[in-house]
Structures are given as structure tokens and as C-alpha cells.
Design a protein around this motif. Structure first.
Motif, PDB file in Angstrom:
ATOM      1  N   ALA A  24      -1.424  43.689  27.607  1.00  0.00           N
ATOM      2  CA  ALA A  24      -0.744  42.385  27.456  1.00  0.00           C
ATOM      3  C   ALA A  24       0.214  42.415  26.274  1.00  0.00           C
ATOM      4  O   ALA A  24       1.309  41.850  26.336  1.00  0.00           O
ATOM      5  CB  ALA A  24      -1.781  41.277  27.294  1.00  0.00           C
ATOM      6  N   GLU A  25      -0.202  43.101  25.192  1.00  0.00           N
ATOM      7  CA  GLU A  25       0.692  43.172  24.021  1.00  0.00           C
ATOM      8  C   GLU A  25       1.960  43.971  24.317  1.00  0.00           C
ATOM      9  O   GLU A  25       2.963  43.817  23.643  1.00  0.00           O
ATOM     10  CB  GLU A  25      -0.055  43.793  22.832  1.00  0.00           C
ATOM     11  N   HIS A  26       1.904  44.807  25.365  1.00  0.00           N
ATOM     12  CA  HIS A  26       3.112  45.528  25.782  1.00  0.00           C
ATOM     13  C   HIS A  26       3.835  44.803  26.916  1.00  0.00           C
ATOM     14  O   HIS A  26       4.683  45.377  27.597  1.00  0.00           O
ATOM     15  CB  HIS A  26       2.764  46.955  26.212  1.00  0.00           C
ATOM     16  N   GLY A  27       3.462  43.552  27.163  1.00  0.00           N
ATOM     17  CA  GLY A  27       4.239  42.724  28.088  1.00  0.00           C
ATOM     18  C   GLY A  27       3.711  42.648  29.505  1.00  0.00           C
ATOM     19  O   GLY A  27       4.343  41.997  30.353  1.00  0.00           O
ATOM     20  N   ALA A  28       2.567  43.289  29.804  1.00  0.00           N
ATOM     21  CA  ALA A  28       2.058  43.233  31.183  1.00  0.00           C
ATOM     22  C   ALA A  28       1.370  41.889  31.453  1.00  0.00           C
ATOM     23  O   ALA A  28       0.793  41.282  30.551  1.00  0.00           O
ATOM     24  CB  ALA A  28       1.068  44.377  31.416  1.00  0.00           C
ATOM     25  N   ASP A  29       1.452  41.463  32.697  1.00  0.00           N
ATOM     26  CA  ASP A  29       0.716  40.277  33.144  1.00  0.00           C
ATOM     27  C   ASP A  29      -0.674  40.769  33.567  1.00  0.00           C
ATOM     28  O   ASP A  29      -0.798  41.468  34.573  1.00  0.00           O
ATOM     29  CB  ASP A  29       1.475  39.639  34.319  1.00  0.00           C
ATOM     30  N   VAL A  30      -1.701  40.429  32.785  1.00  0.00           N
ATOM     31  CA  VAL A  30      -3.037  41.017  32.990  1.00  0.00           C
ATOM     32  C   VAL A  30      -4.032  39.948  33.434  1.00  0.00           C
ATOM     33  O   VAL A  30      -4.126  38.874  32.822  1.00  0.00           O
ATOM     34  CB  VAL A  30      -3.554  41.677  31.686  1.00  0.00           C
ATOM     35  N   LEU A  31      -4.758  40.259  34.472  1.00  0.00           N
ATOM     36  CA  LEU A  31      -5.842  39.387  34.931  1.00  0.00           C
ATOM     37  C   LEU A  31      -7.150  40.169  34.790  1.00  0.00           C
ATOM     38  O   LEU A  31      -7.299  41.253  35.359  1.00  0.00           O
ATOM     39  CB  LEU A  31      -5.597  39.000  36.400  1.00  0.00           C
ATOM     40  N   VAL A  32      -8.082  39.624  34.004  1.00  0.00           N
ATOM     41  CA  VAL A  32      -9.392  40.270  33.804  1.00  0.00           C
ATOM     42  C   VAL A  32     -10.434  39.472  34.580  1.00  0.00           C
ATOM     43  O   VAL A  32     -10.523  38.251  34.402  1.00  0.00           O
ATOM     44  CB  VAL A  32      -9.797  40.278  32.306  1.00  0.00           C
ATOM     45  N   VAL A  33     -11.187  40.154  35.444  1.00  0.00           N
ATOM     46  CA  VAL A  33     -12.249  39.447  36.170  1.00  0.00           C
ATOM     47  C   VAL A  33     -13.598  40.060  35.818  1.00  0.00           C
ATOM     48  O   VAL A  33     -13.701  41.272  35.586  1.00  0.00           O
ATOM     49  CB  VAL A  33     -12.038  39.491  37.703  1.00  0.00           C
ATOM     50  N   ASP A  34     -14.603  39.228  35.756  1.00  0.00           N
ATOM     51  CA  ASP A  34     -15.959  39.727  35.488  1.00  0.00           C
ATOM     52  C   ASP A  34     -16.916  39.019  36.437  1.00  0.00           C
ATOM     53  O   ASP A  34     -16.790  37.821  36.676  1.00  0.00           O
ATOM     54  CB  ASP A  34     -16.370  39.464  34.039  1.00  0.00           C
ATOM     55  N   ARG A  35     -17.891  39.786  36.919  1.00  0.00           N
ATOM     56  CA  ARG A  35     -18.823  39.159  37.871  1.00  0.00           C
ATOM     57  C   ARG A  35     -19.729  38.137  37.189  1.00  0.00           C
ATOM     58  O   ARG A  35     -20.305  37.284  37.821  1.00  0.00           O
ATOM     59  CB  ARG A  35     -19.644  40.198  38.596  1.00  0.00           C
ATOM     60  N   GLY A  36     -19.853  38.243  35.884  1.00  0.00           N
ATOM     61  CA  GLY A  36     -20.721  37.310  35.160  1.00  0.00           C
ATOM     62  C   GLY A  36     -19.976  36.684  33.997  1.00  0.00           C
ATOM     63  O   GLY A  36     -18.812  36.309  34.102  1.00  0.00           O
ATOM     64  N   HIS A 161      -4.889  34.799  23.871  1.00  0.00           N
ATOM     65  CA  HIS A 161      -3.721  34.518  23.041  1.00  0.00           C
ATOM     66  C   HIS A 161      -2.536  35.396  23.456  1.00  0.00           C
ATOM     67  O   HIS A 161      -1.384  34.965  23.416  1.00  0.00           O
ATOM     68  CB  HIS A 161      -4.085  34.770  21.574  1.00  0.00           C
ATOM     69  N   ALA A 162      -2.829  36.615  23.888  1.00  0.00           N
ATOM     70  CA  ALA A 162      -1.763  37.546  24.308  1.00  0.00           C
ATOM     71  C   ALA A 162      -1.302  37.256  25.746  1.00  0.00           C
ATOM     72  O   ALA A 162      -0.435  37.951  26.261  1.00  0.00           O
ATOM     73  CB  ALA A 162      -2.255  38.982  24.192  1.00  0.00           C
ATOM     74  N   GLY A 163      -1.926  36.269  26.387  1.00  0.00           N
ATOM     75  CA  GLY A 163      -1.460  35.858  27.713  1.00  0.00           C
ATOM     76  C   GLY A 163      -2.315  36.329  28.877  1.00  0.00           C
ATOM     77  O   GLY A 163      -1.974  36.071  30.035  1.00  0.00           O
ATOM     78  N   CYS A 164      -3.428  37.024  28.596  1.00  0.00           N
ATOM     79  CA  CYS A 164      -4.291  37.476  29.699  1.00  0.00           C
ATOM     80  C   CYS A 164      -4.986  36.269  30.328  1.00  0.00           C
ATOM     81  O   CYS A 164      -5.441  35.375  29.623  1.00  0.00           O
ATOM     82  CB  CYS A 164      -5.404  38.405  29.207  1.00  0.00           C
ATOM     83  N   ARG A 165      -5.144  36.333  31.637  1.00  0.00           N
ATOM     84  CA  ARG A 165      -6.051  35.389  32.302  1.00  0.00           C
ATOM     85  C   ARG A 165      -7.423  36.062  32.382  1.00  0.00           C
ATOM     86  O   ARG A 165      -7.494  37.268  32.670  1.00  0.00           O
ATOM     87  CB  ARG A 165      -5.564  35.086  33.717  1.00  0.00           C
ATOM     88  N   ILE A 166      -8.480  35.319  32.097  1.00  0.00           N
ATOM     89  CA  ILE A 166      -9.834  35.900  32.143  1.00  0.00           C
ATOM     90  C   ILE A 166     -10.688  35.020  33.044  1.00  0.00           C
ATOM     91  O   ILE A 166     -10.871  33.831  32.760  1.00  0.00           O
ATOM     92  CB  ILE A 166     -10.433  36.010  30.731  1.00  0.00           C
ATOM     93  N   TRP A 167     -11.169  35.603  34.119  1.00  0.00           N
ATOM     94  CA  TRP A 167     -11.921  34.834  35.112  1.00  0.00           C
ATOM     95  C   TRP A 167     -13.367  35.317  35.165  1.00  0.00           C
ATOM     96  O   TRP A 167     -13.647  36.413  35.688  1.00  0.00           O
ATOM     97  CB  TRP A 167     -11.286  34.984  36.495  1.00  0.00           C
ATOM     98  N   PRO A 168     -14.294  34.512  34.666  1.00  0.00           N
ATOM     99  CA  PRO A 168     -15.719  34.845  34.811  1.00  0.00           C
ATOM    100  C   PRO A 168     -16.173  34.536  36.241  1.00  0.00           C
ATOM    101  O   PRO A 168     -15.483  33.829  36.971  1.00  0.00           O
ATOM    102  CB  PRO A 168     -16.392  33.904  33.812  1.00  0.00           C
TER     103      PRO A 168
END
Ligand SMILES: Cc1cc2nc3c(=O)[nH]c(=O)nc-3n(C[C@H](O)[C@H](O)[C@H](O)COP(=O)(O)OP(=O)(O)OC[C@H]3O[C@@H](n4cnc5c(N)ncnc54)[C@H](O)[C@@H]3O)c2cc1C
Length: 393
Positions: A24-36, A161-168
Motif C-alpha cells: 500500500a505504501e508503494h501505491g497498490a490498492d490492497v484488500l486483506v481478508v481474514d477468516r476470523g 491509514h495507508a489505504g488498505c481495506r481489511i475484511w474480517p
């Protein structure tokens, strides 16, 4: 709900989060998913040891590079992760231990680690709290510690803050390369289409990769750790045993965190695990044999976590064979220590930047073939000495 991203990171432990942050700090659109719950597995459960001395020689270049990143971690994440470079004592009890420690000091020093040998007189001066039965010790000024809960919390904040979406609550059940440019991650909650996927699911790596027909041979252990109630300062250093059966550190709160890869029991698929009390007692007995003053403390809590293990105990990095857009990361001994540099290297490889360090020996390549937290509250505390005694009887 379906979604798209430049990179989909599967798994929000420290490995996935540090990689996501770099991307994300290098400009990528990042989506993080976690099963829990993000961070809630090994990344929160670990014992917080950031040591040089208890790592495999082959991983030492990564460890040293990672510790340089830990030095700046609180500033980088904008949050105090309680990182402290306390210096570490690695101890030996028997003649065989002494020989092993001597060899390890020589090997690590030859690889560039700042490790020095201490004889009995030097031990008495530098670490008078150690048991008289300890025959030898080595000291490394770069051994340190951090608070795992603070680290995962801070990494999550920094990622957002760096723009990642984080989906639990997003269990990925399958992934596939759809065409030359796109990969899909499939969950019961929807499908994510991304240019790249990073599998950072720790102990569950074999399970997830097997479901997609690309099983990586990652085994797992259930490890346990223990914490005492707070008390006066007993010792300043991070302590490790040359047998690999003990880590000790006293946190700022005065609580002593005791680890050492003692085994709990558990069921990986269900994600349930339990403390094995015999193992807990064994762990405490070694703690007392090393720092007798721990007899004055009381155990507050013991817990377990799943740790993934590669066959050669070295990190897992890079694309899965034949799928340049599907990468995996993780699964080494000392994964908490390694996670900042591992995240950076994973991001380098995905972004096709020259890696920060030589990575060939850690790449998945042909290293792998197909095969295949629970918490015990001790209300009111239990005397460490009492528990240890019951264990050794
Ligand atoms: C008790 C214990 C003590 C330890 N002590 C130390 C120590 O002192 N020092 C040290 O350096 N290392 C230590 N370790 C090792 C270290 O904690 C781990 O190597 C490190 O945390 C691994 O991070 P990770 O992100 O790969 O895994 P994890 O933190 O386990 O994260 C993996 C994530 O993937 C998610 N996931 C799994 N399957 C799926 C799926 N299908 N879809 C979506 N999400 C999924 C999980 O929910 C989890 O959140 C210890 C480990 C344990 C268990």
C-alpha cells in the motif's frame, strides 16, 4: 459481495499485514481478508521474542535485516509496540549444552552476528540473577522483544491509514489464476478479483493450498506460552536456552512472559487448541532452573497458538510454481521476528522490484512437495514454584 483489488492478501497476521503495508505504501490498492479476527492467531499468541541467538544460521541474514526494521517500528507505525533491544543471554546447563552453545557462538559470529561468549565469572557479573547451575552463556546486544498485541494493533492501524481495506470474517476456500492478468479468491461471502494474491495464512497454508490443488508441505505445531503476574524487576535481559526449550522476558508491566516451544494440543481445522498442563509445568520447571527468583511470581494465564512449519524451518516466499500471480509467505520458526523483512520481500517480489536481500534460498521453487487459541485462565494466579514442583514430581 464481490470486489476487486490490485493485491488480495489472504490472512491478517503479521506476515500478511506487513506485506500489505509495504504494498500500500508503494501505491497498490490492497484488500486483506481474514477468516476470523485479524491478528488473533499466532501473531497475537506469540511470546514476543525478537532474538538473534535462537534462530537458524540459514535465516540469520533475514533476522539481522528484520531487527533493523524493528528498531524503527514504533515510529513507522505511529504507535508504541514496546520494542526494546534489551540484549539477550543464551544459557547452557550441561556439558553437551556448553558444546552446542560454543559452536553456535562461533557460527553466528562468523555470519556477522554480534555474539560473545561469557564464562562463569562473566555471567556472575553480567547476569547475577541466573542460577548457579548454569555453566556458560552467550550475550548478544541485539536480542530484543516487543508486545505482540501492540504490534498487530499498530500494524492494522497503519495498514488502514495507508489505504488498505481489511475484511474480517472472510474465509477463502479457493483461489485460481483466471487468465494472464487476473486471479480470483473465492469465499462463501463473495469473489475477489485481483492482479495478485498473497497467501499468508500461517499454519493453515497447507489446508488452503490443498483446496486449490497446489498443496504446499507445511506442517504445524500447537505451541503454548505463559505469563506471570506483575512484580518487581527480576532480570533485564531476553533469555533463551540453547536447547530451544525456554524464552524469558520481563515486560514493562513487570509481568514475565515464558515461552520455549512447549506443545499444547489442538485441532487445526476447527481452530481450537488447549494448554497441556504437563507441558506447562515442564516449561515452568526450566524457567526456575534458569532464573530461581521466578519462584516468587504467580502464573496468571497460559495460552496456545498454531504455528506453521516448513520442512527446513526456513521462510516460505515467492510465487507458487506455474502461477506467477499467486504468492505465498510465512511459516518459519521465529516468524514474529522475521515478519517485517518477510513482508518487505514479499512486496518486492509481487511488485517485481529487485528484492532488498538475496532471496533464492527462501523461494518456494522446488523446496516443497505435496503432503500434507485457546486460553486457560488461572483465576487469582498460581504459584510458579508450586506448579513447577507438581510437574517434576
Ligand atoms: C505460542 C507461540 C509463541 C511464539 N513465540 C514466538 C516468539 O517469541 N518469537 C517469534 O519470532 N515467533 C514466535 N512464534 C511464531 C510467530 O508467532 C508466527 O511465526 C507468526 O505470528 C506467523 O504469522 P502469520 O501471519 O504467518 O500467521 P498468523 O498470525 O497465524 O495469521 C494467519 C492468519 O490467516 C488467517 N487464515 C487462515 N486460513 C484462512 C483462510 N482460508 N482464509 C482467510 N484467512 C485465513 C487466520 O485467521 C490468521 O489470522 C510463536 C508462535 C506461537 C504460536
Amino acid at each position: 459481495m464481490n470486489a476487486s483489488a490490485d493485491v488480495c492478501v489472504i490472512g491478517a497476521g503479521v506476515m500478511g499485514l506487513f506485506a500489505a503495508l509495504e504494498l500500500a505504501e508503494h501505491g497498490a490498492d490492497v484488500l486483506v481478508v481474514d477468516r476470523g479476527v485479524p491478528g488473533a492467531q499466532a501473531s497475537n499468541a506469540n511470546a514476543g521474542t525478537l532474538a538473534v541467538q535462537n534462530k537458524r544460521n540459514e535465516a540469520l541474514p533475514l533476522v539481522l535485516a528484520s531487527l533493523a526494521l524493528w528498531e524503527e517500528m514504533s515510529d513507522r507505525l505511529g504507535f508504541d509496540v514496546e520494542y526494546e533491544r534489551r540484549g539477550g543471554m543464551r544459557v547452557a546447563h550441561s556439558d553437551a549444552d556448553v558444546m552446542k552453545l560454543r559452536a553456535s557462538v562461533d557460527e553466528q559470529a562468523a555470519l556477522g552476528a554480534r555474539v560473545e561468549w561469557l564464562d562463569r565469572d562473566e555471567i556472575a557479573r553480567a547476569a547475577p540473577y541466573l542460577a548457579r547451575t548454569i555453566q556458560a552463556a552467550s550475550h548478544c546486544p541485539d536480542d530484543g522483544m516487543a508486545n505482540p498485541f501492540a504490534v498487530t494493533r499498530a500494524a492494522l492501524r497503519a495498514c488502514r491509514h495507508a489505504g488498505c481495506r481489511i475484511w474480517p470474517g472472510w474465509p477463502v476456500v479457493d483461489f485460481r489464476q483466471v487468465d494472464d492478468d487476473r486471479v480470483e479468491c473465492v469465499s462463501s461471502r463473495g469473489t475477489i478479483t485481483a492482479a495478485h494474491v498473497l497467501i499468508a495464512v500461517g499454519a493453515w497454508t497447507e489446508r488452503l493450498t490443498a483446496r486449490a490443488g497446489r498443496a504446499l508441505a507445511i506442517s504445524h505445531d500447537v505451541l503454548q506460552a505463559v505469563i506471570t503476574d506483575s512484580g518487581p524487576e527480576l532480570f533485564p535481559h531476553v533469555i533463551t536456552h540453547v536447547r530451544g526449550n525456554l524464552t524469558l522476558k520481563q515486560q514493562r508491566t513487570g509481568r514475565v512472559l515464558i515461552g520455549g516451544a512447549w506443545k499444547g494440543s489442538g485441532e487445526l481445522d476447527a481452530g481450537t487448541s488447549q494448554v497441556v498442563h504437563e507441558q506447562l509445568r515442564g516449561n515452568l520447571a526450566w524457567a526456575l532452573r534458569t532464573v530461581p527468583a521466578l519462584a516468587t511470581t504467580r502464573v496468571l494465564r497460559a495460552w496456545t497458538g498454531f504455528e506453521g512449519r516448513t520442512p527446513d524451518r526456513l521462510p516460505l516466499l515467492g510465487p507458487l510454481p506455474g502461477t506467477p500471480r499467486i504468492h505465498a509467505l510465512g511459516c518459519a520458526g521465529g516468524g514474529f521476528t522475521l515478519s517485517p523483512i518477510a513482508g518487505r520481500l514479499a512486496a518486492d517480489l509481487i511488485a517485481r522490484r529487485p528484492p532488498t536481500l538475496p532471496v533464492d534460498r527462501y523461494l518456494i521453487g522446488s523446496r516443497f512437495i505435496d503432503h500434507t487459541s485457546a486460553s486457560t485462565e488461572l483465576p487469582g494466579g498460581v504459584d510458579v514454584a508450586d506448579l513447577a514442583k507438581r510437574g517434576s514430581s
